[in-house]
Design a protein around this motif. Sequence first.
Motif, PDB file in Angstrom:
ATOM      1  N   GLY A 457      21.112  56.279  60.072  1.00 11.48           N
ATOM      2  CA  GLY A 457      19.813  56.429  60.718  1.00 11.48           C
ATOM      3  C   GLY A 457      19.458  55.252  61.596  1.00 11.48           C
ATOM      4  O   GLY A 457      18.644  55.371  62.523  1.00 11.48           O
ATOM      5  N   ALA A 561      17.430  62.820  60.025  1.00  9.95           N
ATOM      6  CA  ALA A 561      16.965  61.442  59.877  1.00  9.95           C
ATOM      7  C   ALA A 561      15.538  61.387  59.344  1.00  9.95           C
ATOM      8  O   ALA A 561      15.123  60.383  58.754  1.00  9.95           O
ATOM      9  CB  ALA A 561      17.064  60.710  61.205  1.00  9.95           C
ATOM     10  N   ASP A 562      14.774  62.456  59.525  1.00 14.90           N
ATOM     11  CA  ASP A 562      13.380  62.476  59.090  1.00 14.90           C
ATOM     12  C   ASP A 562      13.194  63.108  57.717  1.00 14.90           C
ATOM     13  O   ASP A 562      12.072  63.203  57.235  1.00 14.90           O
ATOM     14  CB  ASP A 562      12.525  63.230  60.120  1.00 14.90           C
ATOM     15  CG  ASP A 562      12.463  62.499  61.443  1.00 14.90           C
ATOM     16  OD1 ASP A 562      12.214  61.274  61.428  1.00 14.90           O
ATOM     17  OD2 ASP A 562      12.690  63.132  62.488  1.00 14.90           O
ATOM     18  N   THR A 583      18.546  62.217  66.500  1.00 13.80           N
ATOM     19  CA  THR A 583      18.584  62.365  65.052  1.00 13.80           C
ATOM     20  C   THR A 583      20.016  62.694  64.619  1.00 13.80           C
ATOM     21  O   THR A 583      20.954  62.616  65.407  1.00 13.80           O
ATOM     22  CB  THR A 583      17.583  63.441  64.578  1.00 13.80           C
ATOM     23  OG1 THR A 583      17.484  63.403  63.154  1.00 13.80           O
ATOM     24  CG2 THR A 583      17.971  64.823  65.039  1.00 13.80           C
ATOM     25  N   VAL A 618      20.531  58.106  67.704  1.00 10.92           N
ATOM     26  CA  VAL A 618      19.496  57.919  66.710  1.00 10.92           C
ATOM     27  C   VAL A 618      19.395  56.435  66.347  1.00 10.92           C
ATOM     28  O   VAL A 618      20.405  55.747  66.160  1.00 10.92           O
ATOM     29  CB  VAL A 618      19.770  58.773  65.452  1.00 10.92           C
ATOM     30  CG1 VAL A 618      21.084  58.404  64.791  1.00 10.92           C
ATOM     31  CG2 VAL A 618      18.628  58.636  64.446  1.00 10.92           C
ATOM     32  N   ARG A 620      16.305  55.317  64.179  1.00 12.60           N
ATOM     33  CA  ARG A 620      14.989  55.535  63.579  1.00 12.60           C
ATOM     34  C   ARG A 620      14.391  54.197  63.163  1.00 12.60           C
ATOM     35  O   ARG A 620      15.023  53.401  62.477  1.00 12.60           O
ATOM     36  CB  ARG A 620      15.153  56.466  62.381  1.00 12.60           C
ATOM     37  CG  ARG A 620      13.881  56.890  61.687  1.00 12.60           C
ATOM     38  CD  ARG A 620      14.234  57.999  60.693  1.00 12.60           C
ATOM     39  NE  ARG A 620      13.131  58.330  59.824  1.00 12.60           N
ATOM     40  CZ  ARG A 620      12.949  57.810  58.607  1.00 12.60           C
ATOM     41  NH1 ARG A 620      13.831  56.924  58.144  1.00 12.60           N
ATOM     42  NH2 ARG A 620      11.921  58.176  57.857  1.00 12.60           N
ATOM     43  N   GLU A 621      13.153  53.955  63.577  1.00 12.24           N
ATOM     44  CA  GLU A 621      12.545  52.642  63.372  1.00 12.24           C
ATOM     45  C   GLU A 621      12.528  52.249  61.899  1.00 12.24           C
ATOM     46  O   GLU A 621      12.849  51.103  61.556  1.00 12.24           O
ATOM     47  CB  GLU A 621      11.115  52.624  63.920  1.00 12.24           C
ATOM     48  CG  GLU A 621      10.441  51.264  63.757  1.00 12.24           C
ATOM     49  CD  GLU A 621       9.040  51.219  64.334  1.00 12.24           C
ATOM     50  OE1 GLU A 621       8.399  50.146  64.229  1.00 12.24           O
ATOM     51  OE2 GLU A 621       8.585  52.240  64.884  1.00 12.24           O
ATOM     52  N   ASP A 623      14.555  53.086  59.531  1.00 14.49           N
ATOM     53  CA  ASP A 623      15.894  52.736  59.082  1.00 14.49           C
ATOM     54  C   ASP A 623      16.351  51.406  59.668  1.00 14.49           C
ATOM     55  O   ASP A 623      17.015  50.611  58.983  1.00 14.49           O
ATOM     56  CB  ASP A 623      16.882  53.842  59.460  1.00 14.49           C
ATOM     57  CG  ASP A 623      16.640  55.126  58.678  1.00 14.49           C
ATOM     58  OD1 ASP A 623      16.163  55.037  57.532  1.00 14.49           O
ATOM     59  OD2 ASP A 623      16.913  56.207  59.219  1.00 14.49           O
TER      60      ASP A 623
END
Length: 670
Positions: A457, A561-562, A583, A618, A620-621, A623
């Motif tokens: 992620g 990822a979410d 993602t 991806v 993700r902040e 992660d």
Amino acid sequence: MRDDPMLPAPVARMLEEYRQLLADHGMTWGEPPIAYVRVMSQSRFVDVGPFWREARRQAREQAPGAGPAELQRLECELDYDEVLRGALGPVPPEGLAVLRLTPDGHDLRGRTRAVVGGTPLPLTLLIDSACDHAAWVTVGDQEYEVPAKGARLIELDTAADVRVDGRGLDLSGLTRSAPRAALRLRAGFPCRWSVWNADGQGWYPPGVPPKRDFNGVPYFHGDDLMLFVPAEPLTVRVTRGMEYGWAETSLTPPEHIETLVELTPKRIYDAAARGWYGGDLHVHLNYVGDLVAPPQWAADSQHGEDLHVLSLLAANVSGERVLDKEALEHWAGQDLPWSDATHVARMGVEHRNDLFGHLHAFAPAAPPSLYATGFAGAPDWPPTTGALRELRELGALVGYAHAFRGPTETPEQLVGTPGCTARMAVVDAALGLVDGFELLHFSCATGSARAYRRLIGAGNRLAAVAGTDSMLTYTRQRMEMVASPVGWERTYARVEGPLTADSYADAVRRGRTFATTGPFLELLVDGQGPGETLNLTPGRTVRVTARVIGPEVERLTVLTADGELASTSGSEVSAELAVQWPTYVVAVAEGGAHPRSLFTHVYAHTSPVYLDVEHRRVAREDDVMFCLRWIELLEELVRTAARFDEQWQMDDYLKAIEEARRIYRARLAI
């Protein structure tokens, strides 16, 4: 005279040296006595939970007000025979007898086992003394001292001449004579067989080690095998690794007659027919223990389990000696002699550092210059980054072994997880040095999977892989799963063309994988499988489908990822996903304990299908921030807990950490 291809001269000499080490030192083979080595003998007879709970109780008894660090230190210094005594239940497990010494006499407890043909059985005797004075136990010509109120494990057999303080000990109550019969077992191809009687006692062909798997089931490999058994009710079972179910029968063979038992396990799925090949990336031929394993055992195991790819890793234990190094030096860069079109075996390497992580390396072209750091007073240098670069230069497929052993919801839990966990993975993944990450191993699959999803992620591309850490030199081991057969967890990879070491390694590097304890797990996103990348425009909708084959699966889940996208208790789930930002998609299959699984529970996890948006990966902040905190704690560990001889050795770690930190911060800015 030419060397036997299965036993070339360097390997034959290596095995002879190991047999002498076993004879001289017992199960430790003379390795430096760190706690992991010292507990090997006791771990055959008690589960990990009861043993270490008893160890903690004894440590607290010694130091009632001690903190966690002091208690852990005390646990490592305990007499583990005494810990075993306290951790055992009222009935000793199979293969162990307990001799209780008291001022009024002694009491011998143990399971009565059948003997056929007068052949003695191996036996481990635990002396449990309640006396205020030392006792002396003599086995043949060997004398053992048992401390006052102490305990001692002694290896012998049921025909041994045993004396306690000069008086003979009668072992006859531990055996019963049974009339002899014979079985011939035939499936038509190599399989895993199990034969046991009503008491759970296992029976094996001549010369075959009496191995038991994690569930305590006896097993051996081959086909058209003959073995002597008691002429009494028996159960015979046959299977062939995770792609097969099992066939089973009960019978009472007649005395003095050979009885043919023909059983064939039914195939549940045929992965190779779909282009998928299963490999065990983490196996040890010889790794101390109560056996010395010739290559033939590995060959029998691989074919008997129908394991497509086998990686036998040369590694140290607790000192400088590298076990199976001579085999690696002889066979590096070539298939092992029993390989064929659908079974490939190679020698490899486990690079080990207990503070920062262990690495597995499949199919290097030559031995590395270094196998371990941080052992026997050596510095924790060079960093894993250096080991990975060298192994990659040798053409090896590299991954982090037995990643995490506990919860990983927070970076603090992750870095604080005890044992040889993958703490440096956050750096090596960012630097692009590592190909895979063991989600499945002998410990916590869910914790390792959470850490893995944090890494992918945060923008790292890693394959989901499995490695059992099976060791062919153990007959049994209850604290871990290392006595289970090879391939009880597998890395399935979708291979293009014929199966070779190179084609399999290439498929894993591309992330075309799933890791499993048994279920066959498929994932498609708009027709693309794990390891593939779809480059999308914002708002594009994709179709996600996951399917699983395996009667043990209770839940099938698709994650992005979410978080969770869809799940089912059935064998197939589909969903639409509108992609707004980069993602990934993975599938996970889970279940409880099941006879088909030699793990604590059923688990399978795919590598991702990556969904880029306008060529952005991806990152993700949440992660990325998790990984940055992980790096912060890792740097603190380097500064406070690592062992270095020179400042520049620490600086090598700090430079790699700072470069990884820069990469993660850059991903936040995109």
